[in-house]
Design an enzyme around this catalytic site. Structure first.
Site, PDB file in Angstrom:
ATOM      1  N   ASP A 137       7.190 -59.613  46.683  1.00 37.36           N
ATOM      2  CA  ASP A 137       8.454 -59.131  47.256  1.00 37.36           C
ATOM      3  C   ASP A 137       9.639 -59.423  46.338  1.00 37.36           C
ATOM      4  O   ASP A 137      10.792 -59.433  46.780  1.00 37.36           O
ATOM      5  CB  ASP A 137       8.706 -59.812  48.612  1.00 37.36           C
ATOM      6  CG  ASP A 137       8.064 -59.041  49.761  1.00 37.36           C
ATOM      7  OD1 ASP A 137       7.419 -58.010  49.482  1.00 37.36           O
ATOM      8  OD2 ASP A 137       8.195 -59.468  50.915  1.00 37.36           O
ATOM      9  N   ASP A 196       0.356 -69.980  49.100  1.00 38.69           N
ATOM     10  CA  ASP A 196       1.693 -69.740  48.574  1.00 38.69           C
ATOM     11  C   ASP A 196       1.655 -69.813  47.047  1.00 38.69           C
ATOM     12  O   ASP A 196       0.697 -70.335  46.453  1.00 38.69           O
ATOM     13  CB  ASP A 196       2.685 -70.766  49.128  1.00 38.69           C
ATOM     14  CG  ASP A 196       3.089 -70.440  50.560  1.00 38.69           C
ATOM     15  OD1 ASP A 196       2.757 -69.339  51.025  1.00 38.69           O
ATOM     16  OD2 ASP A 196       3.726 -71.293  51.208  1.00 38.69           O
ATOM     17  N   ASP A 198       2.832 -71.582  44.730  1.00 35.90           N
ATOM     18  CA  ASP A 198       2.702 -72.827  43.976  1.00 35.90           C
ATOM     19  C   ASP A 198       1.426 -73.587  44.313  1.00 35.90           C
ATOM     20  O   ASP A 198       1.239 -74.715  43.855  1.00 35.90           O
ATOM     21  CB  ASP A 198       3.915 -73.730  44.225  1.00 35.90           C
ATOM     22  CG  ASP A 198       4.065 -74.087  45.694  1.00 35.90           C
ATOM     23  OD1 ASP A 198       4.165 -73.158  46.506  1.00 35.90           O
ATOM     24  OD2 ASP A 198       4.085 -75.285  46.032  1.00 35.90           O
ATOM     25  N   ASP A 290       4.067 -68.788  60.647  1.00 34.08           N
ATOM     26  CA  ASP A 290       2.755 -69.435  60.647  1.00 34.08           C
ATOM     27  C   ASP A 290       2.502 -70.177  61.956  1.00 34.08           C
ATOM     28  O   ASP A 290       1.429 -70.059  62.565  1.00 34.08           O
ATOM     29  CB  ASP A 290       2.634 -70.394  59.452  1.00 34.08           C
ATOM     30  CG  ASP A 290       3.889 -71.236  59.251  1.00 34.08           C
ATOM     31  OD1 ASP A 290       4.771 -71.241  60.137  1.00 34.08           O
ATOM     32  OD2 ASP A 290       3.988 -71.889  58.202  1.00 34.08           O
TER      33      ASP A 290
END
Length: 533
Positions: A137, A196, A198, A290
């Site tokens: 995004d 995610d 990282d 989440d």
């Protein structure tokens, strides 16, 4: 008559300000409103703080007892659920392995995008039974080109990797994940894994997590534990490690063992896609999509499993600005979700009463609301307030004994940092200012309730920059200052001085230390400073 007389007294006092000293008049007004207004209000605040302190204390003791029993009786996941490693079948070939979709949501992740893509592409799973989906995004075209090039590089090596972009950011992360599941190739997948940008899973991540889902059709989610690669970067990251280690070591483990329910951490987890669909899919009505999905799936009767031994490398935010935005989202979102789902959970008929009470009382009320509010109100408002108003007292068991026990219980998660407990307490009290503010915003659904700021991660950027002689960036002091923290720091320092001069409880020791911590944060001297390029 009392209201009229009080108003007349105040008017006469203000009118007499010219005849007497201003300080004398202020003291006179203070004397007029102290007994009938301030003292009762402070006593009421003390009363509610005592109730919330006991609630938090009982919850921590309860979780300590449960986690002790779990460890004592060795209730490992392999014993509680059916578990058998997935092996190659000569006749069936790779069809014994379920088709898995791995989603990596990204937004301008210049420093870390390569880390997660490289780690996910290294997962030991049959290449024809895994699809990697990079959901980018990013608004920076340069970064988008870099991410796409990285995907093409791995695709040229035979990895089944898809690069997906949207023409909008509707729903933020939840919107991206939802759109990813709509792709035609994704509809054939039975499970979805989320990492995610990282996060760096070990190659055997799927080999260890998937058997629980394959052999137990009532399990919707298998959650791994976060392992922090930069915990020693600065004191602020050490403080975060202490808080999050307790969350994973105790809170998640207790929820998984006692209720088969806990909040999904948004990453490092494997979902059964059927459970996502039955729960209504991803929703962007709060900043904790989440947790929203986890609660809805839990209300449908699905079970969750937490694997503390399944660790995934990740990065903690090392700048105070990034950490503050993250804490706002993590505090505001749950409070807002509690507001939206309270009635739905309370009237749910698919789950037993004890699980319903756990979700509403323990999971939401105590941990997500009470814990944030009582920390700041008691230690940064009420306790200093009793110094200025000695007619009101806070019992020592609430001001000293219970906080000490709770603090020691938190040390269970990170034994190596037990010597940093004092720093952790002071820093947590500072952050409670932002957490309480965010919690109230979520409960009242006011402005910033849906504010979404992606947590900035540095990856290897800081290491690369510090190979050159590191210098602190030249910035004006005003730009670094946090006025809210400075204001609270001044209030606590004043109360400390007053207690030192006139008090009897010796609260000034705590008040001075806490005010110094607020000043350090207020002047911007916390976290990592990234050298200018």
């Amino acid at each position: 008559m009392e209201l009229i007389s009080s108003a007349e007294v105040i008017q006469e006092t203000l009118a007499g300000a010219k005849r007497g000293g201003v300080n004398d008049q202020i003291l006179l007004i203070w004397g007029q409103i102290k007994a009938p207004v301030i003292v009762p209000l402070l006593r009421l605040a003390v009363f509610f703080c005592l109730i919330m302190t006991v609630m938090l204390f009982v919850e921590r003791i309860y979780m300590s007892v449960v986690i002790s029993l779990v460890k004592l009786f060795g209730r490992k996941p392999e014993k509680r659920y059916k578990y058998e490693s997935i092996k190659d079948d000569v006749e069936e070939g790779n069809s014994a392995y379920p088709l898995v979709l791995v989603q990596i949501p990204m937004f301008n992740e210049k420093e870390v995008y390569q880390l997660s893509i490289r780690a996910v592409c290294g997962l030991s799973w049959p290449s024809d039974r895994i699809i990697i989906q990079v959901l980018d995004d990013s608004t920076d075209n340069t970064i988008k080109a870099m991410v796409e090039l990285e995907c093409q590089r791995w695709a040229s090596k035979g990895i089944n990797i898809k690069y997906e972009v949207r023409d909008n950011r509707i729903g933020y992360k939840a919107g991206a994940l939802k759109e990813g599941l709509k792709r035609e190739y994704a509809k054939n997948c039975e499970f979805v894994v989320i990492f995610d940008a990282d996060f760096q899973p070990e190659p055997d991540y799927l080999q260890r997590a998937m058997p629980f889902l394959v052999h137990n059709p009532d399990i919707a989610l298998v959650q791994g534990r976060w392992k922090f690669v930069n915990a020693d970067e600065c004191l602020m990251t050490r403080m975060q490690e202490m808080s999050l280690d307790y969350h994973f070591t105790v809170e998640q483990e207790v929820g998984s063992s006692a209720y088969a329910f806990f909040g999904f951490n948004g990453t490092a987890g494997v979902w059964r896609i059927a459970a996502i669909n039955e729960a209504g899919g991803w929703k962007d009505r709060t900043t904790v999509e989440d947790m929203d999905l986890a609660v809805r799936a839990g209300m449908k009767g699905w079970k969750f499993l937490y694997l503390g031994s399944l660790q995934v490398k990740s990065e903690l935010p090392s700048t105070f600005k990034a950490f503050r935005f993250q804490q706002h989202r993590w505090s505001c979102g749950p409070a807002n979700l509690f507001r939206k789902m309270f009635v739905e959970i309370a009237t749910n008929k698919r789950i037993p009463l004890w699980k319903k009470v756990h979700v509403l009382y323990s999971f939401f009320l105590v941990r997500k609301i009470v814990a944030h509010i009582v920390t700041f109100v008691l230690y940064c408002i009420v306790l200093p307030g009793t110094v200025l108003i000695p007619e009101v007292e806070v019992p020592k068991w609430a001001a000293v004994y219970i906080p000490c026990i709770i603090t020691l219980l938190n040390a269970v998660g990170t034994p190596r940092s037990v010597h940093l407990l004092m720093f952790w307490i002071l820093f947590e009290n500072v952050m409670s200012l932002h957490r309480m503010k965010a919690t109230l915003i979520g409960l009242l659904e006011t402005r910033r309730v849906n504010e979404w700021v992606v947590t900035e991660k540095l990856g290897d950027a800081l290491k690369a920059k510090t190979t050159v002689k590191a210098k602190r960036p030249r910035s004006r002091v005003v730009e670094r200052m946090n006025m809210l923290e400075l204001g609270v720091g001044l209030f606590l320092f004043f109360c400390g001085c007053y207690d030192f001069a006139f008090g009897k409880n010796h609260f000034f020791i705590f008040l001075f230390l806490q005010s110094i911590t607020f000043f350090i944060v207020g002047f911007g001297y916390v976290g990592t400073f990234v050298p200018s390029s």
